[in-house]
Enzyme design. Structure first.
Site, mmCIF file in Angstrom:
data_model
loop_
_atom_site.group_PDB
_atom_site.id
_atom_site.type_symbol
_atom_site.label_atom_id
_atom_site.label_comp_id
_atom_site.label_asym_id
_atom_site.label_seq_id
_atom_site.Cartn_x
_atom_site.Cartn_y
_atom_site.Cartn_z
ATOM 1 N N SER A 1 2.456 -4.971 7.353
ATOM 2 C CA SER A 1 2.319 -4.602 5.918
ATOM 3 C C SER A 1 3.233 -4.929 5.052
ATOM 4 C CB SER A 1 1.418 -3.183 5.967
ATOM 5 O OG SER A 1 1.089 -2.948 4.829
ATOM 6 N N HIS B 1 0.839 -1.101 0.151
ATOM 7 C CA HIS B 1 0.047 0.024 -0.032
ATOM 8 C C HIS B 1 0.869 1.247 -0.100
ATOM 9 C CE1 HIS B 1 1.091 1.017 4.282
ATOM 10 N NE2 HIS B 1 0.922 -0.414 4.429
ATOM 11 N N ASP C 1 -1.706 -19.710 12.646
ATOM 12 C CA ASP C 1 -0.403 -20.231 13.240
ATOM 13 C C ASP C 1 -0.484 -19.779 14.694
ATOM 14 O OD1 ASP C 1 2.542 -20.127 14.117
ATOM 15 O OD2 ASP C 1 2.732 -20.616 12.131
#
Length: 350
Positions: free
Chosen positions: A306, A166, A291
């Site tokens: 991110s 992003h 997980d």
């Protein structure tokens, strides 16, 4: 109020949600999938960005001899505008703006700014502040940002890299910061704020401002891109093919992420939805962290992850982007093929 940056913590390059372009469209012939290979990274890095022009992020009153006024707002400037020139003089930093204002003084000045990709021309007149004698417009402006994010991939043949999945947006205006220059720096994750429902977590880290690993050439909605200059970052790492959209399936997958020190580890996730191609949408995948180790440490996806690469069936599928605020175990991802396309386009335009 002074023309200066509104400094705020920006530890993760993201706000309440972490963060693309959608469908792959190109006039050039597409390369075969087997020819497109990259090294998945998952490494946390420091990122610093200097803007092309200065961004207006707010306004204030200036107390002058004849009372208070807000010249920047009164002349028609808006939050999110990028000031590029004052009286034909290019300005890229807070210091340059302050210097020009003192030179011009109380005379009318021409301001050129970019708004919604269009140029606007305005006329303003600075006011001499009664408290310190400085000429001011009454605008809060920002010229740079810095924080920690995750490196997604590096192309071994070109050294081209992508990170975040992003763009880097201004925290006050949510506008994409226009890039003049920037780099990624060596970083280590020092601790983790665990995510909870309604309160996204984040990675905390320290980066070495004098140890650049590569230069940025583009800040786009699909990620930040540049060229890696420190080859030691990819030592011992093997390239993998890039998956096409049609190859991405719901089901088991993994992500690579760096949540302690500089160590990258693999964690289990599940792709629970692949969205149809939509050029207006920036969320291509939805995934869920399964997980136990990652859930115990981070609560799921946190700010700073991110850009973590997503792998499935031995191929790079995409990168983690957003986190769901009300469920940190789930989040969105961008397709790797979209990041690769933007990496190429961004370099051609830089």
């Amino acid at each position: 109020m002074k023309e200066e940056s509104k400094t705020r913590p920006w530890a993760a390059l993201a706000v309440a949600v972490m963060f693309v372009l959608a469908s792959l469209v190109s006039a050039a012939p597409a390369r075969a999938a087997e020819e497109r290979t990259v090294i998945p990274m998952g490494r946390a890095v420091g990122i610093k960005l200097f803007s092309d022009g200065v961004m207006v992020v707010g306004f204030s009153e200036v107390a002058g001899a004849e009372g208070s006024s807000a010249p920047a707002r009164d002349c028609g400037l808006r939050e999110g505008d990028i000031i590029t020139h004052i009286n034909r003089e290019e300005v890229d930093s807070i210091e340059e703006v302050q210097s020009v204002l003192q030179e011009v003084g109380g005379k009318p000045m021409s301001i050129r700014a970019v708004r919604d990709d269009k140029t606007v021309q305005l006329t303003a007149q600075a006011v001499q502040c009664g408290s310190d004698g400085q000429y001011k417009l009454g605008a809060w402006i920002r010229d740079s940002m810095a924080g920690i994010g995750t490196l997604t991939f590096c192309e071994p043949a070109t050294g081209r890299f992508g990170a975040l999945g992003h763009g880097i947006n201004d925290v006050d205006t949510a506008q994409l910061m226009p890039l003049q220059s920037g780099s990624i720096m060596y970083s280590e994750v020092t601790d983790v704020k665990k995510g909870e429902k309604g309160a996204p977590g984040e990675l905390h880290g320290a980066f070495q401002v004098n140890r650049d690993l590569g230069e940025l050439y583009a800040n786009t909605a699909s990620g930040v891109f540049g060229r890696l200059e420190d080859g030691t970052l990819t030592d011992g790492l093997e390239p993998v093919p890039v998956a096409e959209r049609k190859e991405v399936k719901t089901g088991a997958a993994t992500i690579l992420s760096n949540i302690a020190g500089d160590q990258v580890e693999e964690y289990q996730v599940e792709i629970i939805r692949v969205y149809p191609a939509n050029g207006a949408d920036t969320r291509n995948l939805m995934l869920k962290v399964t997980d136990p180790r990652l859930l115990e440490t981070t609560g799921g996806i946190v700010q700073g992850m991110s850009g973590s690469p997503i792998l499935q069936n031995g191929k790079l599928v995409g990168a983690v982007t957003h986190v769901l605020v009300n469920d940190p175990t789930q989040g969105y991802g961008i397709l790797a093929e979209n990041m690769l396309l933007e990496a190429e386009n961004g370099e051609n335009q830089s």
